[in-house]
Design a protein around this motif. Structure first.
Motif, PDB file in Angstrom:
ATOM      1  N   UNK A 113     -23.641  15.139  24.700  1.00 61.91           N
ATOM      2  CA  UNK A 113     -25.076  15.054  24.983  1.00 61.91           C
ATOM      3  C   UNK A 113     -25.514  16.117  25.978  1.00 61.91           C
ATOM      4  N   UNK A 114     -24.713  16.369  27.006  1.00 62.15           N
ATOM      5  CA  UNK A 114     -25.099  17.369  27.998  1.00 62.15           C
ATOM      6  C   UNK A 114     -25.059  18.782  27.419  1.00 62.15           C
ATOM      7  N   UNK A 115     -24.054  19.065  26.596  1.00 60.11           N
ATOM      8  CA  UNK A 115     -23.958  20.398  26.001  1.00 60.11           C
ATOM      9  C   UNK A 115     -25.155  20.680  25.105  1.00 60.11           C
ATOM     10  N   UNK A 116     -25.540  19.711  24.281  1.00 60.72           N
ATOM     11  CA  UNK A 116     -26.686  19.933  23.404  1.00 60.72           C
ATOM     12  C   UNK A 116     -28.000  19.923  24.177  1.00 60.72           C
ATOM     13  N   UNK A 141     -21.623  32.125  14.747  1.00 61.21           N
ATOM     14  CA  UNK A 141     -22.861  31.914  15.493  1.00 61.21           C
ATOM     15  C   UNK A 141     -22.675  32.271  16.964  1.00 61.21           C
ATOM     16  N   UNK A 142     -21.577  31.826  17.539  1.00 61.18           N
ATOM     17  CA  UNK A 142     -21.276  32.112  18.941  1.00 61.18           C
ATOM     18  C   UNK A 142     -21.152  33.618  19.169  1.00 61.18           C
ATOM     19  N   UNK A 143     -20.429  34.292  18.285  1.00 61.59           N
ATOM     20  CA  UNK A 143     -20.243  35.737  18.432  1.00 61.59           C
ATOM     21  C   UNK A 143     -21.576  36.466  18.319  1.00 61.59           C
ATOM     22  N   UNK A 144     -22.396  36.064  17.364  1.00 65.54           N
ATOM     23  CA  UNK A 144     -23.705  36.697  17.197  1.00 65.54           C
ATOM     24  C   UNK A 144     -24.546  36.543  18.455  1.00 65.54           C
ATOM     25  N   UNK A 174     -24.284  30.019  23.443  1.00 62.76           N
ATOM     26  CA  UNK A 174     -22.990  30.364  22.864  1.00 62.76           C
ATOM     27  C   UNK A 174     -21.860  29.608  23.563  1.00 62.76           C
ATOM     28  N   UNK A 175     -21.900  29.572  24.874  1.00 62.86           N
ATOM     29  CA  UNK A 175     -20.874  28.879  25.654  1.00 62.86           C
ATOM     30  C   UNK A 175     -20.797  27.403  25.277  1.00 62.86           C
ATOM     31  N   UNK A 176     -21.959  26.773  25.122  1.00 65.46           N
ATOM     32  CA  UNK A 176     -21.987  25.354  24.761  1.00 65.46           C
ATOM     33  C   UNK A 176     -21.376  25.124  23.376  1.00 65.46           C
ATOM     34  N   UNK A 177     -21.787  25.922  22.399  1.00 68.84           N
ATOM     35  CA  UNK A 177     -21.251  25.731  21.049  1.00 68.84           C
ATOM     36  C   UNK A 177     -19.747  26.002  20.999  1.00 68.84           C
TER      37      UNK A 177
END
Length: 504
Positions: free
Chosen positions: A105-108, A191-194, A141-144
């Motif tokens: 929940x916190x990451x999103x 997605x993260x890399x982009x 990106x960090x969260x995903x």
């Protein structure tokens, strides 16, 4: 407006006295209404500070640490806990884990907040706004990436085709964000890399290590590419960080005091979750699980300043202790009274109480720490591992020896090619051993093993023995293809969105 699965952006603003240019952030104090909240660069700066502040929430940083570090073999839990951190350590995961629910929940929430700014700032905005957009792309990106590590299988397994986590992009409606499916691990990595590539392009300011910058994005790119087994790009982005000359390896007494020093002045830290003196979490801190003692660093019994139930494992303690003058021994504080090492008596066999001090005594406060997410020592080890995997053993060896020298090792304690050959180990084995030594208790070990298709092996006292019959059997092996190398998707999230498939 209703609250959806992904916490429709309730964006926290900082205290009215805060200025983004001061590079400080504070706990969120109120929320901005979605409609018309962002009007100018000052608004974007203020809301970005609030987004960074969410990282300090114990539901993110503490729960995340438990999920990332406790499944490794550098740690030993000396007693069962009513908190489900015990289940994370023992690999007896449940789909109602409080720590999994907290982290998800916190990451999103961070992603949703970042998306608001990413959508608001056009790509032709001024440099100040583009810097802020880049920082939010980095945070997204960090969260995903952290989510896909915890809930998705290692990338090398099935070449990234396993289920990862939902990708929450900007511009989605409430209905769309509430019914997202789990994307493949490969899709999440892409997605993260982009996001990181674009973030690096947009960010032009050199900020303190509490904030994202171009080099912070490069550093995370090097880690992501390593996990993906794209070794050429892992080397490329590690080189960009190292050759930027923004960072340097701490030496001698500075290295020995790495985690107690003022984070802002730490030349090795690339990105940390900064906690100030007024943000000491006391018994709810990460450090309270590892250490109990006084402000001088003298170890005391459980409950004096911390719970002190998670210790350095005997496996790790013996390994780093092969060289008693290795400075990394100093990150462990054995609990000794009257010259006698103390044992936690709550298990049979009893567990040696090797306290860990990497999360204690920042700026002289017992339970204060600013958890380090990226540092230069890791970047050298990323480069070393990638070089080993492409056959450049000499380059890998040079990076490993650089860190061993920094730790105070000399002479035949440094490796040469003939030593490696005589040992019967591969260069990759040597690098992974050095990662074990250098990065212990920082949330890497389980991932290092499983992404390299290696088992996690425990043969030391700890609550993992409670999985066995008899419970005096201290052996545990978790193989890389085991279902439980990843955690269950929180059942509460599946109840809200029946398109989310559960991990087996």
């Amino acid at each position: 407006m209703k609250l959806t699965l992904f916490y429709t952006p309730l964006i926290a603003i900082a205290l009215a006295v805060s200025l983004y240019s001061c590079q400080k952030y504070y706990d969120p104090t109120e929320f901005i209404n979605e409609e018309g909240a962002l009007k100018n660069e000052a608004d974007v700066g203020t809301t970005t500070i609030g987004t960074y502040a969410v990282l300090k929430n114990a539901a993110y940083v503490r729960s995340g640490h438990f999920l990332m570090e406790y499944p490794g073999d550098a740690v030993a839990q000396g007693q069962s806990s009513g908190d489900d951190l015990t289940k994370a350590y023992r690999y007896t995961h449940i789909n109602t884990s409080e720590h999994c629910s907290n982290f998800w929940s916190q990451a999103y929430k961070v992603v949703a907040a970042a998306n608001k700014i990413i959508a608001f700032v056009p790509d032709d905005a001024g440099a100040g706004l583009l810097q802020l957009k880049g920082e939010n792309l980095y945070l997204r990106a960090m969260m995903h990436f952290n989510l896909v590590r915890i809930f998705g299988r290692p990338y090398p397994q099935n070449k990234g085709a396993n289920l990862g986590v939902p990708i929450l992009r900007e511009g989605l409606s409430d209905e769309e964000s509430a019914s997202l499916i789990r994307s493949q691990v490969k899709e999440v990595y892409d997605f993260v890399i982009s996001d990181l590539l674009k973030a690096a392009e947009l960010m032009t300011e050199d900020k303190s290590n509490s904030f994202a910058s171009k080099e912070v994005a490069y550093a995370l790119l090097s880690r992501v590419y390593l996990y993906k087994e794209d070794n050429i790009n892992a080397i490329k982005y590690a080189n960009l960080v190292i050759n930027s000359n923004r960072y340097s390896l701490l030496q001698g007494n500075e290295y020995a005091g790495y985690f107690q020093s003022l984070p802002d002045n730490n030349r090795e830290t690339i990105f940390c979750i900064r906690h100030t003196k007024v943000e000491d979490r006391n018994m709810s801190s990460i450090g309270s699980m590892y250490f109990s003692g006084d402000v001088s660093g003298k170890p005391l019994g459980q409950g004096v300043s911390g719970w002190a139930e998670i210790y350095a494992s005997k496996k790790y303690y013996d390994f780093v202790g092969q060289h008693p003058h290795d400075l990394r021994n100093g990150f462990i504080t054995p609990y000794i009274e009257n010259g006698v090492l103390q044992y936690n008596q709550k298990l049979t066999p009893t567990t040696p109480m090797y306290y860990v001090n990497k999360y204690s005594r920042q700026e002289g406060q017992i339970n204060l720490s600013s958890p380090v997410y990226l540092r230069l020592g890791e970047i050298y080890l990323i480069r070393a591992e990638a070089e080993a995997k492409v056959g450049n053993d000499a380059a890998a060896l040079a990076d490993v020896n650089l860190l061993r020298q920094r730790a105070g090792l000399v002479g035949n304690e440094l490796y040469n090619a003939s030593q490696v050959q005589a040992s019967g180990k591969t260069m990759l084995d040597i690098v992974l051993e050095e990662r074990f030594l250098e990065l212990a208790f920082e949330g890497h070990r389980a991932y290092d093993l499983f992404r390299n298709n290696l088992p996690m092996e425990r043969n030391y006292p700890g609550t993992h023995s409670l999985n066995n019959t008899p419970t005096t059997d201290i052996h545990q092996i978790v193989r890389a293809n085991d279902n439980r190398v990843v955690f269950y998707i929180p059942q509460a999230e599946i109840n809200r969105n029946n398109k989310l498939n559960q991990n087996p």
